[in-house]
Design a protein around this motif. Structure first.
Motif, PDB file in Angstrom:
ATOM      1  N   LYS A 409      47.641  66.244  56.870  1.00 19.64           N
ATOM      2  CA  LYS A 409      47.604  67.280  55.718  1.00 19.64           C
ATOM      3  C   LYS A 409      46.325  68.200  55.983  1.00 19.64           C
ATOM      4  O   LYS A 409      45.310  67.921  56.469  1.00 19.64           O
ATOM      5  CB  LYS A 409      47.296  66.426  54.240  1.00 19.64           C
ATOM      6  CG  LYS A 409      48.327  65.376  54.054  1.00 19.64           C
ATOM      7  CD  LYS A 409      49.400  65.568  53.588  1.00 19.64           C
ATOM      8  CE  LYS A 409      49.009  66.074  51.992  1.00 19.64           C
ATOM      9  NZ  LYS A 409      50.347  66.012  50.985  1.00 19.64           N
ATOM     10  N   GLU A 410      46.714  69.402  55.220  1.00 18.40           N
ATOM     11  CA  GLU A 410      45.539  70.477  55.566  1.00 18.40           C
ATOM     12  C   GLU A 410      44.251  70.187  55.189  1.00 18.40           C
ATOM     13  O   GLU A 410      43.227  70.056  55.711  1.00 18.40           O
ATOM     14  CB  GLU A 410      45.941  71.631  54.890  1.00 18.40           C
ATOM     15  CG  GLU A 410      45.593  72.836  55.530  1.00 18.40           C
ATOM     16  CD  GLU A 410      46.130  74.111  54.981  1.00 18.40           C
ATOM     17  OE1 GLU A 410      45.385  75.050  54.583  1.00 18.40           O
ATOM     18  OE2 GLU A 410      47.452  74.238  54.913  1.00 18.40           O
ATOM     19  N   ASP A 411      44.054  69.278  54.065  1.00 17.50           N
ATOM     20  CA  ASP A 411      42.725  69.001  53.365  1.00 17.50           C
ATOM     21  C   ASP A 411      42.154  67.545  53.794  1.00 17.50           C
ATOM     22  O   ASP A 411      41.239  67.016  53.191  1.00 17.50           O
ATOM     23  CB  ASP A 411      42.626  69.046  51.790  1.00 17.50           C
ATOM     24  CG  ASP A 411      43.939  68.275  51.183  1.00 17.50           C
ATOM     25  OD1 ASP A 411      44.759  67.842  51.889  1.00 17.50           O
ATOM     26  OD2 ASP A 411      43.781  68.002  49.936  1.00 17.50           O
ATOM     27  N   GLN A 412      42.982  66.939  54.647  1.00 20.35           N
ATOM     28  CA  GLN A 412      42.652  65.604  55.137  1.00 20.35           C
ATOM     29  C   GLN A 412      41.532  65.636  56.000  1.00 20.35           C
ATOM     30  O   GLN A 412      41.382  66.408  56.798  1.00 20.35           O
ATOM     31  CB  GLN A 412      43.947  64.796  55.865  1.00 20.35           C
ATOM     32  CG  GLN A 412      43.839  63.678  55.967  1.00 20.35           C
ATOM     33  CD  GLN A 412      45.061  62.988  56.750  1.00 20.35           C
ATOM     34  OE1 GLN A 412      46.116  63.651  56.852  1.00 20.35           O
ATOM     35  NE2 GLN A 412      45.078  62.002  57.682  1.00 20.35           N
ATOM     36  N   GLU A 413      40.603  64.741  55.382  1.00 20.40           N
ATOM     37  CA  GLU A 413      39.441  64.658  56.322  1.00 20.40           C
ATOM     38  C   GLU A 413      39.095  63.341  57.075  1.00 20.40           C
ATOM     39  O   GLU A 413      37.946  63.199  57.373  1.00 20.40           O
ATOM     40  CB  GLU A 413      38.182  64.923  55.416  1.00 20.40           C
ATOM     41  CG  GLU A 413      37.809  66.304  54.937  1.00 20.40           C
ATOM     42  CD  GLU A 413      37.032  66.675  53.734  1.00 20.40           C
ATOM     43  OE1 GLU A 413      36.569  65.600  53.305  1.00 20.40           O
ATOM     44  OE2 GLU A 413      36.932  67.952  53.584  1.00 20.40           O
ATOM     45  N   PHE A 435      49.534  56.464  50.041  1.00 24.01           N
ATOM     46  CA  PHE A 435      49.643  57.366  51.320  1.00 24.01           C
ATOM     47  C   PHE A 435      51.011  57.942  51.325  1.00 24.01           C
ATOM     48  O   PHE A 435      51.372  59.027  51.616  1.00 24.01           O
ATOM     49  CB  PHE A 435      49.239  56.713  52.579  1.00 24.01           C
ATOM     50  CG  PHE A 435      47.991  56.193  52.652  1.00 24.01           C
ATOM     51  CD1 PHE A 435      47.241  57.267  53.188  1.00 24.01           C
ATOM     52  CD2 PHE A 435      47.312  54.993  52.239  1.00 24.01           C
ATOM     53  CE1 PHE A 435      45.603  56.877  53.230  1.00 24.01           C
ATOM     54  CE2 PHE A 435      46.007  54.718  52.329  1.00 24.01           C
ATOM     55  CZ  PHE A 435      45.097  55.924  52.750  1.00 24.01           C
ATOM     56  N   LYS A 436      52.166  57.268  51.173  1.00 21.77           N
ATOM     57  CA  LYS A 436      53.484  57.544  50.616  1.00 21.77           C
ATOM     58  C   LYS A 436      53.570  58.522  49.692  1.00 21.77           C
ATOM     59  O   LYS A 436      54.430  59.603  50.041  1.00 21.77           O
ATOM     60  CB  LYS A 436      54.443  56.340  50.360  1.00 21.77           C
ATOM     61  CG  LYS A 436      54.490  55.376  51.512  1.00 21.77           C
ATOM     62  CD  LYS A 436      55.406  54.170  51.162  1.00 21.77           C
ATOM     63  CE  LYS A 436      55.434  52.976  52.391  1.00 21.77           C
ATOM     64  NZ  LYS A 436      55.940  51.788  51.584  1.00 21.77           N
ATOM     65  N   ASP A 462      35.917  65.447  64.899  1.00 22.12           N
ATOM     66  CA  ASP A 462      35.153  65.721  63.501  1.00 22.12           C
ATOM     67  C   ASP A 462      35.881  64.747  62.513  1.00 22.12           C
ATOM     68  O   ASP A 462      35.622  65.208  61.156  1.00 22.12           O
ATOM     69  CB  ASP A 462      35.244  67.075  63.307  1.00 22.12           C
ATOM     70  CG  ASP A 462      34.365  67.749  64.236  1.00 22.12           C
ATOM     71  OD1 ASP A 462      33.325  67.253  64.687  1.00 22.12           O
ATOM     72  OD2 ASP A 462      34.473  69.110  64.313  1.00 22.12           O
ATOM     73  N   LEU A 463      36.823  63.857  62.773  1.00 24.67           N
ATOM     74  CA  LEU A 463      37.341  63.211  61.588  1.00 24.67           C
ATOM     75  C   LEU A 463      37.023  61.813  61.658  1.00 24.67           C
ATOM     76  O   LEU A 463      36.974  61.257  62.754  1.00 24.67           O
ATOM     77  CB  LEU A 463      38.966  63.278  61.674  1.00 24.67           C
ATOM     78  CG  LEU A 463      39.720  64.597  61.346  1.00 24.67           C
ATOM     79  CD1 LEU A 463      41.139  64.627  61.685  1.00 24.67           C
ATOM     80  CD2 LEU A 463      39.271  65.155  60.086  1.00 24.67           C
ATOM     81  N   GLY A 472      36.590  53.729  50.913  1.00 29.24           N
ATOM     82  CA  GLY A 472      36.711  55.129  51.068  1.00 29.24           C
ATOM     83  C   GLY A 472      38.066  55.785  51.021  1.00 29.24           C
ATOM     84  O   GLY A 472      38.009  56.951  51.141  1.00 29.24           O
ATOM     85  N   ALA A 473      39.024  55.002  51.201  1.00 28.80           N
ATOM     86  CA  ALA A 473      40.366  55.491  51.194  1.00 28.80           C
ATOM     87  C   ALA A 473      40.991  55.828  49.627  1.00 28.80           C
ATOM     88  O   ALA A 473      41.693  56.388  49.526  1.00 28.80           O
ATOM     89  CB  ALA A 473      41.417  54.532  51.638  1.00 28.80           C
TER      90      ALA A 473
END
Ligand code: ADP
Ligand code: MG
Length: 552
Positions: A409-413, A435-436, A462-463, A472-473
């Motif tokens: 996803k675009e904002d996924q870090e 997550f689903k 970088d991830l 953290g999730a």
């Protein structure tokens, strides 16, 4: 001319030769059989030079170039004869009485205490290794040059040598090694044959022992890949490693810088360590110099995690460089190791892209080693990580970390992963609900070792790596909802006192009522260990350090 009347000249050895001999004679720890290798190599060199001369000059000779070894049991003499270029009187004095390479003294200083002369042939003094087993050595030689006479060089390896004229009908050299006591094994045909096969299988001339030809093999690594068929590589492989299951694939290449070498490296079809058939200390790569074996199963030639690779390396740079560098720190071996390691990683990554099926088969057998590399090779861990494959929530077929990132996803870090016993239990895990819902992919891992891999990597491009069952999730904070449900939370806390660490509201839960979340990753691994023993995704018994997330 009758030779009896000719005069016998005696000479004393130069200081350097005396030093060589002194060390050779007292070298207790050297495998004495290397003298056979050295004398065979010298004979082969002489034949090679003769072959070259025949190509460029009219010698009128057509007899087959060969090496004849004869074993005189009665007199305990090992002799080796070649019909190569031979030596004149002057050449005998020069070649067998002086040191040609400057590195030799440095080398001897290094091995003095170890007394291990494996590399003696690399310093232009291989001939003297005969004195490890000889009380006397005779060299009868006749140069190929027109009108040359034959000469006999004799020495007991102590103070000096003598030269006299002798009779010998063809050009070439005979070396007679009069064996010392306790060296009788060198007149046993089967023993000598074993030694020849070990060190000199690839000598491109016939070698006869008591007139019987020994089996020799083509040194295919010196040929061009375009001249060779798959069958040639496979035959060579089974000959070298006695492995009759075909290799998965192989690479055959040459380099010039930083070191010149020819190599064939094989990626076996089966992981033998899995069956306990070989240990992690073993190397299956042998080091040659001009087709002559220098070090079988060379240590440190590949990093430990690449120990499943089998191969042959031939480097003519070996002698020169080794004498210049210090042997002890083995910088040349390190140089070779670097060349081979980058090559192997590069080939695997190309294989992954170009021949997915083959790579997958390879990966199934050998992923362990790649993972070991990620955890142990700091310098190359990112490159090795590119070779990893995982199933994921969205992909039943294995994907790479790069593919995961491409589709994130675009904002996924973070790179999310979850460990468990099998696909089914991970897919149905409550941790997957959010997550689903968010359409975010999660890597699936069924092997505890992956936890080490992710911990060692920490980041990839970088991830961060984040286990899907850790706090953290949970990226959504729920202060509002926690206030609303304070009474419920307090009641659960009171009821489960001592059994859990905390109670929180989790918006990531949609269908399941509750889930346990650990603070650090290692809990994930404990769970996998347990899950392997129990069925499904078993929970750790001790939850006192975990947080209960509830779905009010
Ligand atoms: P290297 O082979 O590295 O030069 P060696 O000590 O093994 O060192 O041999 C010294 C030299 O003796 C060789 O370079 C070669 O010139 C000469 N020599 C030894 N054996 C033979 C042979 N069988 N025929 C011709 N020359 C030989
Ligand atoms: Mg030699």
């Amino acid at each position: 001319m009758t030779k009896e009347n000719t005069k016998k000249d005696t000479y004393s050895f130069k200081a350097e030769i005396s030093k060589v001999l002194d060390i050779v004679i007292h070298s207790l720890y050297t495998d004495r059989s290397i003298f056979v290798r050295e004398l065979v190599s010298n004979a082969a060199d002489a034949l090679e030079k003769m072959r070259h001369i025949r190509l460029t000059e009219d010698t009128g000779q057509e007899n087959t170039l060969k090496i004849d070894i004869s074993l005189d049991k009665e007199n305990k003499i090992f002799s080796i004869r070649d019909n190569g270029i031979g030596m004149t009187q002057e050449e005998l004095k020069k070649n067998l009485g002086t040191v040609a390479h400057s590195g030799v003294i440095e080398y001897l200083e290094k091995v003095k205490d170890k007394n291990d002369l494996q590399l003696i042939g690399q310093f232009g003094v291989g001939f003297y290794s005969a004195f490890m087993v000889a009380e006397k050595v005779e060299v009868i030689s006749k140069s190929w040059k027109k009108n040359a006479s034959a000469w006999k060089w004799t020495s007991d390896g102590k103070t000096g040598y003598s030269i006299e004229e002798t009779d010998h009908d063809e050009n070439g050299t005979i070396i007679k090694v009069y064996l010392k006591k306790d060296n009788e094994l060198f007149i046993e045909k089967s023993q000598v044959e074993t030694i020849i096969k070990k060190y000199s299988s690839f000598i491109p001339f016939d070698i006869l022992i008591d007139e019987e030809k020994t089996e020799t093999v083509q040194a295919i690594w010196k040929q061009l890949p375009s001249e060779l068929k798959d069958e040639d590589y496979k035959t060579f492989y089974s000959f070298m490693w006695n492995d009759f299951s075909p290799p998965s694939f192989w690479i055959h290449f040459s380099t010039d810088a930083p070191i010149s070498l020819d190599a064939i490296l094989y990626f076996p079809g089966t992981n033998m360590e899995k069956f306990g058939l070989r240990g992690p200390e073993e190397s299956e790569v042998s080091l040659y110099c001009k087709k002559v074996l220098i070090e079988p199963q060379a240590k440190d030639i590949l990093p430990k995690y690449l120990r499943f690779v089998k191969g042959v390396i031939d480097s003519e740079d070996l002698p020169l460089n080794i004498s210049r560098e210090t042997l002890q720190d083995n910088s040349i071996i390190r140089k070779i190791s670097r060349v081979l390691t980058s090559k192997i990683i590069k080939v695997l990554s190309e294989k992954m892209k170009k021949d997915k099926e083959k790579y997958n088969t390879f990966y199934t057998e050998f992923s362990r080693f790649i993972k070991e590399g990620v955890a142990s090779d700091l310098e190359r861990k990112e490159k090795l990580a590119q070779l990893l494959l995982f199933e994921s929530l969205k992909n039943e077929e294995k994907i790479t970390l790069d593919q995961y990132i491409e589709n994130k996803k675009e904002d996924q870090e973070a790179i999310y992963y979850l460990m468990g016993a099998d696909r089914k239990s991970l897919e149905n895990s409550p941790y997957m609900e959010l997550f689903k819902k968010n359409d975010t992919d999660v890597l699936f891992s069924y092997e505890p070792v992956d936890e080490f891999v992710f911990q060692n990597l920490m980041m990839y491009k970088d991830l961060r790596f984040v286990s899907a069952d850790t706090q953290g999730a949970n990226d959504i904070s729920n202060e509002e909802k926690e206030k609303e449900n304070k009474a419920l939370i307090d009641w659960i806390k009171e009821t489960l006192e001592g059994k859990i660490k905390d109670v929180k509201v989790a918006s990531r839960l949609t269908d399941s009522p509750v889930m346990l979340v650990s603070e650090n990753m290692s809990h994930g691994m404990q769970r996998v260990m347990e899950a392997m023993g129990n069925s499904g995704l078993a929970m750790n018994d001790d939850t006192s350090n975990e947080t209960l997330e509830i779905n009010p």
